[in-house]
Motif scaffolding. Structure first.
Motif, short mmCIF file in Angstrom:
data_model
loop_
_atom_site.label_atom_id
_atom_site.label_comp_id
_atom_site.label_asym_id
_atom_site.label_seq_id
_atom_site.Cartn_x
_atom_site.Cartn_y
_atom_site.Cartn_z
N GLY A 1 -3.70 7.23 5.27
CA GLY A 1 -3.61 7.06 3.83
C GLY A 1 -2.33 6.34 3.44
N ALA A 2 -1.23 6.66 4.14
CA ALA A 2 0.04 5.98 3.89
C ALA A 2 -0.08 4.50 4.22
CB ALA A 2 1.17 6.62 4.69
N GLU A 3 -0.74 4.19 5.34
CA GLU A 3 -0.93 2.79 5.72
C GLU A 3 -1.72 2.04 4.65
OE1 GLU A 3 0.43 1.09 8.15
OE2 GLU A 3 1.49 2.87 8.84
N GLN A 4 -2.73 2.69 4.09
CA GLN A 4 -3.50 2.05 3.04
C GLN A 4 -2.66 1.88 1.77
OE1 GLN A 4 -7.43 3.40 2.21
NE2 GLN A 4 -8.16 3.00 4.28
N ALA A 5 -1.80 2.83 1.50
CA ALA A 5 -0.93 2.73 0.33
C ALA A 5 0.07 1.58 0.50
CB ALA A 5 -0.19 4.04 0.09
N ILE A 6 0.57 1.42 1.72
CA ILE A 6 1.49 0.31 2.01
C ILE A 6 0.76 -1.02 1.83
CG2 ILE A 6 2.82 -0.83 3.84
CD1 ILE A 6 3.15 2.12 5.00
N THR A 7 -0.46 -1.11 2.36
CA THR A 7 -1.24 -2.33 2.22
C THR A 7 -1.54 -2.61 0.75
OG1 THR A 7 -2.27 -1.99 4.39
CG2 THR A 7 -3.40 -3.47 2.87
N ALA A 8 -1.90 -1.57 0.01
CA ALA A 8 -2.19 -1.73 -1.42
C ALA A 8 -0.96 -2.23 -2.17
CB ALA A 8 -2.67 -0.41 -2.02
N THR A 9 0.20 -1.69 -1.81
CA THR A 9 1.43 -2.12 -2.47
C THR A 9 1.73 -3.59 -2.19
OG1 THR A 9 2.34 0.12 -2.28
CG2 THR A 9 3.90 -1.67 -2.73
N LEU A 10 1.70 -3.95 -0.92
CA LEU A 10 2.01 -5.33 -0.55
C LEU A 10 0.97 -6.30 -1.12
CD1 LEU A 10 3.14 -4.82 3.15
CD2 LEU A 10 4.57 -5.15 1.13
N GLY A 11 -0.30 -5.91 -1.05
CA GLY A 11 -1.35 -6.76 -1.60
C GLY A 11 -1.23 -6.90 -3.10
N GLY A 12 -0.90 -5.80 -3.77
CA GLY A 12 -0.74 -5.84 -5.21
C GLY A 12 0.42 -6.71 -5.64
N LEU A 13 1.53 -6.60 -4.91
CA LEU A 13 2.69 -7.42 -5.23
C LEU A 13 2.39 -8.90 -4.96
CD1 LEU A 13 5.58 -5.21 -3.78
CD2 LEU A 13 5.08 -5.64 -6.19
N LEU A 14 1.73 -9.16 -3.84
CA LEU A 14 1.40 -10.54 -3.50
C LEU A 14 0.47 -11.16 -4.55
CD1 LEU A 14 1.67 -12.78 -1.33
CD2 LEU A 14 -0.39 -11.84 -0.25
N GLY A 15 -0.44 -10.34 -5.07
CA GLY A 15 -1.38 -10.84 -6.07
C GLY A 15 -0.88 -10.75 -7.49
N GLY A 16 0.36 -10.28 -7.67
CA GLY A 16 0.91 -10.17 -9.01
C GLY A 16 0.21 -9.14 -9.87
N LEU A 17 -0.35 -8.11 -9.23
CA LEU A 17 -1.12 -7.11 -9.98
C LEU A 17 -0.22 -6.10 -10.68
CD1 LEU A 17 -3.94 -6.27 -7.39
CD2 LEU A 17 -3.95 -8.01 -9.19
N THR A 18 -0.75 -5.54 -11.74
CA THR A 18 -0.13 -4.41 -12.42
C THR A 18 -1.22 -3.37 -12.67
OG1 THR A 18 -0.50 -5.39 -14.60
CG2 THR A 18 1.63 -5.83 -13.54
N GLY A 19 -0.79 -2.19 -13.10
CA GLY A 19 -1.76 -1.14 -13.35
C GLY A 19 -2.02 -0.30 -12.11
N PRO A 20 -3.00 0.60 -12.20
CA PRO A 20 -3.24 1.55 -11.11
C PRO A 20 -4.06 0.97 -9.95
CG PRO A 20 -4.72 2.01 -12.93
CD PRO A 20 -3.81 0.89 -13.40
N LEU A 21 -3.65 1.33 -8.73
CA LEU A 21 -4.41 1.08 -7.51
C LEU A 21 -4.53 2.43 -6.82
CD1 LEU A 21 -2.99 -2.21 -5.91
CD2 LEU A 21 -5.22 -1.88 -6.98
N ARG A 22 -5.76 2.92 -6.66
CA ARG A 22 -5.96 4.28 -6.13
C ARG A 22 -6.32 4.24 -4.65
NH1 ARG A 22 -9.13 8.24 -9.97
NH2 ARG A 22 -7.08 8.16 -10.98
N VAL A 23 -5.62 5.05 -3.86
CA VAL A 23 -5.84 5.16 -2.42
C VAL A 23 -6.19 6.61 -2.10
CG1 VAL A 23 -4.73 5.04 -0.16
CG2 VAL A 23 -4.27 3.28 -1.85
N GLY A 24 -7.23 6.83 -1.29
CA GLY A 24 -7.65 8.19 -0.96
C GLY A 24 -7.46 8.52 0.51
N LEU A 25 -6.93 9.71 0.79
CA LEU A 25 -6.75 10.15 2.17
C LEU A 25 -8.11 10.33 2.86
CD1 LEU A 25 -3.91 12.79 1.68
CD2 LEU A 25 -3.74 10.31 1.97
N GLY A 26 -9.07 10.91 2.12
CA GLY A 26 -10.40 11.08 2.68
C GLY A 26 -11.05 9.75 2.98
N ASP A 27 -10.87 8.77 2.10
CA ASP A 27 -11.41 7.43 2.33
C ASP A 27 -10.82 6.83 3.61
OD1 ASP A 27 -12.50 6.54 -0.75
OD2 ASP A 27 -10.97 8.09 -0.64
N ALA A 28 -9.53 7.06 3.82
CA ALA A 28 -8.84 6.46 4.97
C ALA A 28 -9.43 6.95 6.29
CB ALA A 28 -7.35 6.78 4.91
N VAL A 29 -9.69 8.28 6.40
CA VAL A 29 -10.22 8.77 7.68
C VAL A 29 -11.71 8.49 7.82
CG1 VAL A 29 -8.52 10.51 8.30
CG2 VAL A 29 -10.30 11.10 6.70
#
Length: 287
Positions: free
Chosen positions: A163-191
Motif C-alpha cells: 500500500g505504501a508503494e502504491q501511495a508513493i507511485t500515486a504521489t509521484l504520478g500526481g506530481l508529474l501530472g500536475g494533479l490536485t485533489g484526492p487520490l485514494r490508495v487502498g491496502l486491500g487493493d494492493a494485496v
C-alpha cells in the motif's frame, strides 16, 4: 568502455527538492511513504497526535529509521488550535498524506481539507477503496486476499508495504501530472493485485514454488538451513554435481541427506564455485 554503475538512491535524492509534504499518517503505510519521499528530496513534516505515533512503541528502531530527515510535530487535530496549526503547514505544502477513514476525518473537523486547500495533492491511504470506512489492518487484508496460511501469521506486513508503494507511485504520478485533489490508495487493493501468484497456482502449498519440486525448496544443513532455487534447466546439472548426485532424484530424500552432511558455509562455497542459486536462511534480527 565499461559502463559505470549508477547509485539509484544518490541519483534520485534531489527529485523532489522544493516539494513540501505534510503527513498525518501514523502506524506503517504512511510513514513508509513519507520516508521514501524524504529520500527523494522532499521536505516532510510528520504530524503526530499528542501521544505520538504508535509505531514508536511497537517498533522503535524502525520508527526512528522512518522519521529520519523529517520535521516531527505533535498536534491535537481534535482541537481548534491543532487544526489551525495543520492548516498553516498545508498552506505552503504541495502534498498531504493521510491514513484515516473518511468518516473519522469528518468527525475531527477535517472533512473539508480538499476544498480548503485546492492546491494540494491529497494522497489518502485507506483500508480498501471499495469500503474505505470499514475497519481493518494488514492481517485482515492479507487474509481476504488469500495470502494467509493458518495458523501461521504473516512474517511481513505485505498489505501495509505494498500500500505504501502504491501511495508513493500515486504521489509521484500526481506530481508529474500536475494533479490536485484526492487520490485514494487502498491496502486491500494492493494485496489483491499481487495474489495472482496464488490464484494462478504458481505459489501456495504443492505448487511449483510451494514444494512441488526438489529444485526449489528449503533444506536443513549440518548447522542451519539453505534455500535452493535451481528452477531453470541449466541449473540442474550444476546442482546435481554440487550434491554429488548422478541423476535427478525421484524424491527429496537424496537431496535432504546430501545437504544435511555439510555445513551451510561449505554449501555456500560449493554453490559459488558451480554457480548454483543457493542462499543461507538468515534468522530475523532479535534486536
Amino acid at each position: 568502455m565499461p559502463r559505470s554503475t549508477v547509485d539509484v538512491s544518490h541519483a534520485l535524492a534531489t527529485v523532489l527538492n522544493g516539494t513540501r509534504v505534510v503527513s498525518t499518517a501514523i502506524n506503517l503505510p504512511g510513514p513508509v511513504t513519507a520516508h521514501r519521499l524524504a529520500a527523494l528530496g522532499a521536505e516532510v513534516i510528520k504530524v503526530e497526535p499528542p501521544t505520538g505515533d504508535p509505531l514508536a512503541s511497537m517498533a522503535p528502531i524502525w520508527y526512528d529509521e522512518l522519521r529520519q530527515g523529517q520535521q516531527v510535530v505533535r498536534l491535537d487535530l481534535k482541537s481548534d488550535e491543532g487544526r489551525a496549526s495543520l492548516h498553516e503547514f498545508l498552506a505552503d505544502a504541495r502534498v498531504l498524506i493521510t491514513s484515516i477513514r473518511p468518516s473519522a476525518l469528518d468527525r475531527v473537523g477535517l472533512g473539508d481539507l480538499d476544498e480548503r486547500h485546492p492546491h494540494l495533492l491529497h494522497v489518502e491511504i485507506v483500508g480498501d477503496t471499495t469500503e474505505p470506512d470499514d475497519a481493518g489492518h494488514d492481517l485482515t487484508y492479507e487474509a481476504l486476499a488469500g495470502l494467509v496460511e493458518p495458523p501461521q501469521l504473516p512474517q511481513v506486513p505485505l498489505a501495509d508495504l505494498l500500500g505504501a508503494e502504491q501511495a508513493i507511485t500515486a504521489t509521484l504520478g500526481g506530481l508529474l501530472g500536475g494533479l490536485t485533489g484526492p487520490l485514494r490508495v487502498g491496502l486491500g487493493d494492493a494485496v489483491r493485485g499481487v495474489n495472482a501468484s496464488v490464484r494462478s497456482g504458481l505459489t501456495g502449498p504443492g505448487s511449483l514454488l510451494g514444494g512441488a519440486t526438489w529444485r526449489y525448496d528449503l533444506y536443513a544443513t549440518a548447522d542451519g538451513w539453505v534455500a535452493l532455487a535451481a528452477l531453470e534447466p541449466h541449473f540442474i546439472p550444476r546442482t546435481l554435481t554440487m550434491l554429488g548426485l548422478d541423476v535427478e532424484p525421484a524424491d527429496r530424500s537424496p537431496v535432504e541427506d546430501a545437504f544435511a552432511a555439510r555445513t551451510t558455509q561449505e554449501w555456500m562455497r560449493a554453490a559459488k564455485e558451480l554457480d548454483v542459486p543457493l542462499a543461507p536462511v538468515q534468522q530475523p534480527s532479535s534486536r
